[in-house]
Scaffold this active site. Structure first.
Site, short mmCIF file in Angstrom:
data_model
loop_
_atom_site.label_atom_id
_atom_site.label_comp_id
_atom_site.label_asym_id
_atom_site.label_seq_id
_atom_site.Cartn_x
_atom_site.Cartn_y
_atom_site.Cartn_z
N HIS A 1 -2.95 8.25 5.43
CA HIS A 1 -3.09 6.92 4.82
C HIS A 1 -4.53 6.44 5.02
O HIS A 1 -5.17 6.01 4.08
CB HIS A 1 -2.08 5.94 5.43
CG HIS A 1 -2.09 4.60 4.79
ND1 HIS A 1 -1.82 4.42 3.46
CD2 HIS A 1 -2.35 3.36 5.29
CE1 HIS A 1 -1.91 3.13 3.16
NE2 HIS A 1 -2.24 2.47 4.25
N HIS B 1 -9.74 1.61 -1.23
CA HIS B 1 -8.29 1.37 -1.11
C HIS B 1 -7.77 0.72 -2.39
O HIS B 1 -8.11 -0.42 -2.69
CB HIS B 1 -8.02 0.48 0.11
CG HIS B 1 -6.58 0.48 0.53
ND1 HIS B 1 -5.57 1.02 -0.23
CD2 HIS B 1 -5.99 0.01 1.67
CE1 HIS B 1 -4.41 0.86 0.40
NE2 HIS B 1 -4.64 0.26 1.56
N CYS C 1 0.82 -1.22 0.00
CA CYS C 1 0.00 0.00 0.00
C CYS C 1 0.85 1.27 0.00
O CYS C 1 0.31 2.37 -0.13
CB CYS C 1 -0.94 0.00 1.20
SG CYS C 1 -1.69 -1.60 1.46
#
Lengths: 441, 84
Positions: free
Chosen positions: A339, A373, A196
């Protein structure tokens, strides 16, 4: 000699909420989020706990210098990367001219291709293409035994053939290589697989290559495509209990930083590209930058493959190191693009560290509350959002944030925001952390 | 999908993959030797024909498609079998 200043001069985005930087940014400011039920046929394989995802809109890949022949040979992750790249080149005012009609390649006018690099991130690269080829490989003998018209056909979902380009379709460097080939870019060409954090790490490495004088320009970004035919990738994240579990009200399921958050919203895919140029290069071309990058820092948790270190020691060290490189004290940061996945632990740890380092001053938002995401693309998409926020001096709201996990200056309504400096954080599975500092040029 | 006869559609696919002048493509044109298809082009051509005609071509069948006319005849026969 002072180090080179690095400007962001072009941005391209392909995201679940929109394809194209302008519609994407408008959707962010308008609070438009992507959320839908997962494909019904995935339930034929396994009943997941999470039942929602952020699907990509349909788009015509041919608008982005990809032809039908290429589409059959490359994974959707690479199509998305090429889509964002074409947009970013156009946005930077870089003109491309066809170099080889058969190969469908182009040259970028007015740049030295040997002084331009490609730095690209991805979490799982061509995994959807891998799944399809593997299905053909494993199911062909089964289908032969069952014969035509078997009731199992709907489960096998076999492609017409094993793709002869399977290897180049699947390999993690396929997108970076395809961009380099497509635009005849011959400088360093590197792929970053930091889960990620991959997109952020890729942008950061492009920044470093220019700062060190190795490149004058860098095509940076990240891409991801996880919508495999069988929902197996989704299942992997679902069984790890990372995805949104409270799916009763789909519109409210994705809620980073909220007390009722229940996991992250899985995105089908996405990509973003940022064109970085040295100040001299950008000024010679007469292009106006959206923002400047002034620091990049990384750290590693050395804690767990799947969970953030709750103490966040390496992240704090990294953020302070990024601020040092940028020559900024924490009070100079006006905006943090977090994030902010929406998982219990991540948001709690990140909110705490923002509070500890910056206090309640900077505006904080969660782009994943809108987009879902996108794993290896997320850092690049959020770097694009941070750049656009600086360009337009405006921030988007955190969607579905009703009861904040901590008393921070969370953005609850989109609107104007003075941003002289901003921080973008990413934390990836494995323990990879990355921060970028952006400033108003 | 391209409209027209099978021959026109095959020539259209060959043109798309190999970027050769369609006026120079004859049924007798040898795909490798005369139209300049390398091994990757040949694979791309087979995939594109499969996509165009929505069928599958096995590796053995593909090996027999030496000229453009071979491809046309092969696809016509397959179409006849399907409608028979």
């Amino acid at each position: 000699m002072s180090p080179h200043r690095i400007f962001i001069t072009g941005i391209g985005v392909a995201a679940p909420t929109a394809i194209g930087t302008d519609p994407f940014w408008r959707a962010c400011l308008d609070g438009i989020a992507a959320v839908a039920p997962i494909p019904a046929h995935w339930f034929n394989y396994h009943p997941p706990s999470s039942t929602l995802w952020a699907p990509l809109p349909d788009f015509d890949y041919r608008q982005y210098n990809v032809n039908r022949i290429e589409r059959m040979q490359i994974d959707t992750a690479t199509v998305l990367g090429l889509c964002a790249c074409k947009q970013a080149l156009d946005d930077a005012g870089l003109i491309t001219e066809q170099k080889d009609e058969k190969k469908n390649t182009f040259a970028v006018e007015g740049i030295d291709p040997a002084r331009c690099g490609v730095f690209f991130g991805t979490g799982m690269a061509g995994i959807a293409g891998f799944a399809l080829n593997q299905a053909f490989h494993c199911f062909s003998p089964i289908k032969e035994r069952l014969g035509d018209g078997s009731s199992a056909d709907s489960l096998l979902r076999m492609p017409a053939r094993f793709n002869p380009f399977a290897v180049s379709q699947i390999m993690p460097n396929a997108t970076a290589a395809s961009i380099g080939i497509k635009y005849s870019i011959t400088g360093p060409n590197t792929t970053f697989a930091n889960a990620c954090a991959a997109g952020t790490v890729a942008v950061g490495n492009g920044f470093r290559a220019i700062r060190a004088g190795r490149c004058s320009m860098a095509i940076t970004g990240g891409t991801e495509y996880l919508g495999d035919e069988f929902g197996g990738v989704f299942r992997g994240f679902d069984i790890a209990k990372t995805l949104v579990r409270d799916c009763v009200e789909p519109e409210k399921a994705n809620r980073p930083f909220d007390a009722k958050r229940s996991g992250f919203l899985f995105a089908e895919g996405g990509a973003a590209v940022l064109i970085l140029e040295s100040q001299e290069h950008a000024e010679r071309r007469g292009v106006k930058p959206a923002a400047e990058i002034t620091a990049f820092a990384e750290s590693f948790d050395a804690h767990s493959l799947m969970a953030l270190d709750p103490e966040a020691g390496p992240i704090k060290t990294m953020v302070r190191s990024a601020l040092d490189e940028a020559g900024l004290t924490p009070d100079r940061i006006d905006y943090v693009n977090a994030h902010a996945t929406g998982t219990q632990l991540n948001d709690e740890v990140e909110a705490r560290l923002i509070d500890e380092i910056f206090g309640k001053k900077p505006a904080v938002n969660a782009t994943k509350s809108l987009v879902g995401h996108t794993i290896g693309a997320s850092g690049a998409i959020e770097a694009a959002v941070t750049s656009l926020s600086i360009r337009d001096q405006a921030v988007h709201a955190c969607k579905n944030l009703e009861t904040p996990v901590r008393d921070l200056n969370f953005v609850t309504a989109s609107g104007p925001q003075e941003i002289r400096a901003a921080l973008k954080n990413s934390f990836g599975f494995g323990g990879h952390n990355a921060s970028l500092v952006f400033t108003r040029p | 999908m391209t409209t027209g006869t099978i021959e026109q559609r095959v020539i259209s696919v060959v043109t798309e993959v190999l970027r050769v002048d369609p006026a120079k493509i004859m049924p007798s044109s040898r795909i490798k030797e005369e139209l300049g298809a390398d091994s990757l082009d040949q694979v791309s051509l087979i995939m594109s024909l499969e996509d165009e005609f929505k069928g599958s071509i096995t590796d053995d069948e593909a090996a027999g498609l030496v000229t453009v006319g071979d491809a046309v005849n092969f696809i016509e026969k397959k179409a006849e079998l399907q409608t028979a």
